[in-house]
Design a protein around this motif. Sequence first.
Motif: not given
Length: 121
Positions: A6-7, A10-11
């Motif tokens: 997830p990190p 990130a957008r």
Amino acid sequence: MDDNAPPHRARIVTAQLQEVGVPHMVWPPMSPDLNPIEHVWDQLKQRLDDRTPPPRDLAELRVALVEEWNALPQNNIMRLVRSMRRRCQAAIAPPHRILFNQDKSGAVCSASGCHGVARMG
């Protein structure tokens, strides 16, 4: 290359990577972590955890990180780099030929002990 954690997805990270032209490589979930830097991060974290006394604030942590990074044995890093071929071969091997680890004597070790090739299933 990243592992789709997830990190890393990130957008803001994705946008920055696209902006500078870094392509996204498809990486299957639950795949083995083959990137040697992950093992180096683990070694660095262990060295920081072993410090007495531990860093008390961000400034001390910064100094400790630099000190421990500079103290990492280069032979450990080179061993990780040299292990890439074996680890990649193990990752793409059929399940019945997975090699887990090689001990100092050269024996191949698996969850069931040290011997030739680990037989799974």
